[in-house]
Write a protein that holds these residues in place. Sequence first.
Motif, PDB file in Angstrom:
ATOM      1  N   ARG A   8      -1.557 -14.854  35.690  1.00  0.00           N
ATOM      2  CA  ARG A   8      -1.762 -14.912  34.245  1.00  0.00           C
ATOM      3  C   ARG A   8      -0.627 -14.157  33.566  1.00  0.00           C
ATOM      4  NH1 ARG A   8      -6.078 -17.306  32.678  1.00  0.00           N
ATOM      5  NH2 ARG A   8      -5.897 -16.574  30.562  1.00  0.00           N
ATOM      6  N   ILE A   9       0.073 -14.843  32.672  1.00  0.00           N
ATOM      7  CA  ILE A   9       1.194 -14.218  31.972  1.00  0.00           C
ATOM      8  C   ILE A   9       0.882 -14.138  30.488  1.00  0.00           C
ATOM      9  CG2 ILE A   9       2.930 -14.885  33.652  1.00  0.00           C
ATOM     10  CD1 ILE A   9       3.665 -17.202  31.809  1.00  0.00           C
ATOM     11  N   ARG A  10       1.486 -13.183  29.824  1.00  0.00           N
ATOM     12  CA  ARG A  10       1.321 -13.001  28.388  1.00  0.00           C
ATOM     13  C   ARG A  10       2.355 -13.857  27.670  1.00  0.00           C
ATOM     14  NH1 ARG A  10       1.208  -6.957  26.438  1.00  0.00           N
ATOM     15  NH2 ARG A  10       0.803  -6.821  28.638  1.00  0.00           N
ATOM     16  N   VAL A  11       1.928 -14.603  26.656  1.00  0.00           N
ATOM     17  CA  VAL A  11       2.828 -15.469  25.889  1.00  0.00           C
ATOM     18  C   VAL A  11       2.676 -15.161  24.400  1.00  0.00           C
ATOM     19  CG1 VAL A  11       2.862 -17.336  27.570  1.00  0.00           C
ATOM     20  CG2 VAL A  11       1.148 -17.350  25.803  1.00  0.00           C
ATOM     21  N   ILE A  12       3.700 -15.488  23.642  1.00  0.00           N
ATOM     22  CA  ILE A  12       3.696 -15.304  22.189  1.00  0.00           C
ATOM     23  C   ILE A  12       3.677 -16.682  21.541  1.00  0.00           C
ATOM     24  CG2 ILE A  12       4.958 -14.393  20.222  1.00  0.00           C
ATOM     25  CD1 ILE A  12       6.245 -12.394  22.162  1.00  0.00           C
ATOM     26  N   MET A  34      -0.457 -13.248  20.105  1.00  0.00           N
ATOM     27  CA  MET A  34      -0.247 -13.010  21.530  1.00  0.00           C
ATOM     28  C   MET A  34      -1.490 -13.471  22.277  1.00  0.00           C
ATOM     29  SD  MET A  34       1.841  -9.519  21.968  1.00  0.00           S
ATOM     30  CE  MET A  34       2.105  -9.943  23.659  1.00  0.00           C
ATOM     31  N   THR A  35      -1.282 -14.150  23.407  1.00  0.00           N
ATOM     32  CA  THR A  35      -2.379 -14.624  24.230  1.00  0.00           C
ATOM     33  C   THR A  35      -1.927 -14.652  25.676  1.00  0.00           C
ATOM     34  OG1 THR A  35      -4.037 -16.359  24.480  1.00  0.00           O
ATOM     35  CG2 THR A  35      -1.799 -17.067  23.963  1.00  0.00           C
ATOM     36  N   GLN A  36      -2.807 -15.067  26.562  1.00  0.00           N
ATOM     37  CA  GLN A  36      -2.477 -15.190  27.972  1.00  0.00           C
ATOM     38  C   GLN A  36      -2.711 -16.618  28.416  1.00  0.00           C
ATOM     39  OE1 GLN A  36      -4.910 -12.440  30.098  1.00  0.00           O
ATOM     40  NE2 GLN A  36      -3.647 -10.683  29.542  1.00  0.00           N
ATOM     41  N   LYS A  37      -1.961 -17.037  29.434  1.00  0.00           N
ATOM     42  CA  LYS A  37      -2.193 -18.354  30.003  1.00  0.00           C
ATOM     43  C   LYS A  37      -2.053 -18.270  31.512  1.00  0.00           C
ATOM     44  CE  LYS A  37       2.327 -20.555  30.186  1.00  0.00           C
ATOM     45  NZ  LYS A  37       3.082 -21.741  29.845  1.00  0.00           N
ATOM     46  N   GLU A  63       4.429 -21.901  21.886  1.00  0.00           N
ATOM     47  CA  GLU A  63       4.870 -20.793  22.728  1.00  0.00           C
ATOM     48  C   GLU A  63       6.378 -20.587  22.578  1.00  0.00           C
ATOM     49  OE1 GLU A  63       5.232 -19.920  27.497  1.00  0.00           O
ATOM     50  OE2 GLU A  63       3.741 -21.347  26.788  1.00  0.00           O
ATOM     51  N   LYS A  66      10.571 -14.890  25.354  1.00  0.00           N
ATOM     52  CA  LYS A  66      10.801 -13.504  24.919  1.00  0.00           C
ATOM     53  C   LYS A  66      12.244 -13.189  24.814  1.00  0.00           C
ATOM     54  CE  LYS A  66       6.533 -11.754  26.739  1.00  0.00           C
ATOM     55  NZ  LYS A  66       5.872 -10.881  27.641  1.00  0.00           N
TER      56      LYS A  66
END
Length: 66
Positions: A8-12, A34-37, A63, A66
């Motif tokens: 699970r990675i954090r995405v903007i 910010m969320t995770q996918k 998305e 970074k």
Amino acid sequence: MAKGKDIRIRVILECTICVRKGLNKASKGISRYMTQKNRHNTPNRLELRKFCPYCYKHTIHGEITK
């Protein structure tokens, strides 16, 4: 054996309407969430409908890297 936490990675997520308009005097900024996918289930870019406080409506947030 425990799985690694890197699945699970954090995405903007950024508003696509505000980015197209650019930063002009009418718009105060760009809406970002910010969320995770899950990298295995969703390998392509994530797009969700979220509320943009600068556009005052629900828009597509895509998305960004970074």
